[in-house]
Design an enzyme around this catalytic site. Structure first.
Site, PDB file in Angstrom:
ATOM      1  CG  ASP A   1      -9.819  -3.751 -22.508  1.00 21.34           C
ATOM      2  OD1 ASP A   1     -10.842  -4.034 -23.163  1.00 21.34           O
ATOM      3  OD2 ASP A   1      -9.163  -4.573 -21.866  1.00 21.34           O
TER       4      ASP A   1
ATOM      5  CD  GLU B   1       1.179  -6.718  11.037  1.00 26.03           C
ATOM      6  OE1 GLU B   1       0.411  -7.687  11.060  1.00 26.03           O
ATOM      7  OE2 GLU B   1       0.816  -5.553  10.769  1.00 26.03           O
TER       8      GLU B   1
ATOM      9  N   PRO C   1       0.812  -1.218   0.000  1.00 27.63           N
ATOM     10  CG  PRO C   1      -0.745  -1.522   1.700  1.00 27.63           C
ATOM     11  CD  PRO C   1       0.570  -2.041   1.212  1.00 27.63           C
TER      12      PRO C   1
ATOM     13  NE  ARG D   1      -6.213  -7.114 -20.914  1.00 32.44           N
ATOM     14  CZ  ARG D   1      -6.423  -5.971 -21.564  1.00 32.44           C
ATOM     15  NH1 ARG D   1      -5.610  -4.940 -21.369  1.00 32.44           N
ATOM     16  NH2 ARG D   1      -7.407  -5.866 -22.419  1.00 32.44           N
TER      17      ARG D   1
HETATM   18  N1  LIG Z   1      -2.735  -2.275  -2.202  1.00 36.09           N
HETATM   19  C1  LIG Z   1      -1.747  -3.132  -2.484  1.00 36.09           C
HETATM   20  O1  LIG Z   1      -1.195  -3.160  -3.588  1.00 36.09           O
HETATM   21  C2  LIG Z   1      -1.304  -4.052  -1.397  1.00 36.09           C
HETATM   22  C3  LIG Z   1      -0.151  -4.807  -1.547  1.00 36.09           C
HETATM   23  C4  LIG Z   1       0.261  -5.644  -0.516  1.00 36.09           C
HETATM   24  C5  LIG Z   1      -0.516  -5.699   0.646  1.00 36.09           C
HETATM   25  N2  LIG Z   1      -0.177  -6.469   1.735  1.00 36.09           N
HETATM   26  C6  LIG Z   1       1.152  -6.976   1.939  1.00 36.09           C
HETATM   27  C7  LIG Z   1       1.197  -7.828   3.185  1.00 36.09           C
HETATM   28  C8  LIG Z   1       2.311  -7.333   4.006  1.00 36.09           C
HETATM   29  C9  LIG Z   1       3.099  -6.366   3.186  1.00 36.09           C
HETATM   30  O2  LIG Z   1       4.125  -7.050   2.480  1.00 36.09           O
HETATM   31  C10 LIG Z   1       2.115  -5.836   2.178  1.00 36.09           C
HETATM   32  N3  LIG Z   1      -1.653  -4.965   0.758  1.00 36.09           N
HETATM   33  C11 LIG Z   1      -2.029  -4.153  -0.238  1.00 36.09           C
END
Ligand SMILES: NC(=O)c1ccc(N[C@@H]2CC[C@@H](O)C2)nc1
Length: 247
Positions: free
Chosen positions: A169, A116, A89, A154
């Site tokens: 698309d 985590e 994230p 793709r």
């Molecule tokens: N939004 C995303 O792309 C995304 C990517 C990974 C994720 N979770 C992993 C688990 C622990 C850490 O490696 C991140 N969550 C959301």
């Protein structure tokens, strides 16, 4: 294109990459995916890959050593250079423009975390870029990796038959949302197929589809609509759509 995936659940990716367009791209030799499990590179009997976080707090953190050894093994498996991409994230949002950039590379290495997350020192030393597929938290990076694999697969030359042309698309050539699609039956209790689509007038059909793409983008994702970049014809189509919408 070769994609190596570092993940505690490589079978997950193999499943996703084995079906549909991605599976077919692999069968056609347009793409290959290879899973690497850090647990296979963890020392000791327990094959430990995670440990408690310094500073306290819930959950576990993935350790440096197994990941570093696993990444080295993955890198060594092919001489093609490859960026290491960490899915999280905290990454930069994935866009179709980024997908096109990645799809042009000979190779990618995708690092999927669990728990985590990953020891920051490993990320700083080994990761070339972080990518996020959206502002939400998943239990692991694997789903995000599967999204990246699908999106780049793709776009490989020959992955889509003409009938599946990627060009139509959304976010493809022009960054607009897609127009509506209809198929048989033409008449149904849920409604009729727009007459223009059955007219055989290809110019009118193209015009209608363009206007629908413009109109839907305006209604649903005005943030994507850079009116300045629209052609004169597009602006006229959109204005007509707006007038109709308001009545
Ligand atoms: N939004 C995303 O792309 C995304 C990517 C990974 C994720 N979770 C992993 C688990 C622990 C850490 O490696 C991140 N969550 C959301």
């Amino acid at each position: 294109m070769r994609i190596d995936i570092v993940s505690l659940f490589p079978e997950f990716i193999a499943q996703c990459a084995g079906v549909g367009v991605v599976g077919r791209a692999q069968e056609r030799g347009l793409l290959s995916t290879h899973g690497w499990n850090p647990r296979d590179y963890a020392a000791g009997g327990y094959r430990r890959v995670d440990d408690r976080p310094f500073g306290g707090g819930p959950g576990m953190v993935m350790m440096i050593e197994p990941l570093q050894a696993c990444l080295s093994a993955a890198r060594a498996a092919d001489e093609a250079p490859a960026p290491v991409i960490y899915l999280s994230p905290q990454g930069r949002p994935l866009t179709q423009a980024k997908v096109r950039e990645l799809a042009a590379l000979p190779r990618l290495i995708l690092l999927c975390g669990r728990y985590e997350g990953v020891d920051e020192r490993l990320l700083a030393a080994e990761v070339d870029e972080e990518i996020s597929i959206g502002d939400y938290v998943l239990s692991g990076g694997e789903l995000a990796a599967a999204v990246v694999i699908d999106a780049v697969a793709r776009l490989q030359e020959g992955a889509l038959n003409d009938a599946e042309s990627a060009v139509q698309d959304s976010f493809e050539g022009d960054g607009l949302l897609d127009c509506p699609h209809y198929t048989h039956p033409a008449s149904h209790a849920l409604g009729e197929v727009p007459a223009v689509l059955r007219s055989g007038d290809h110019a009118a059909i193209a015009r209608w589809r363009r206007q629908q793409a413009l109109g839907r983008t305006w209604l649903r994702r005005p943030d994507l609509l850079d009116e300045a970049a629209l052609s004169k014809a597009d602006r006229a189509l959109l204005e007509e759509f707006r007038q109709q919408w308001r009545h």
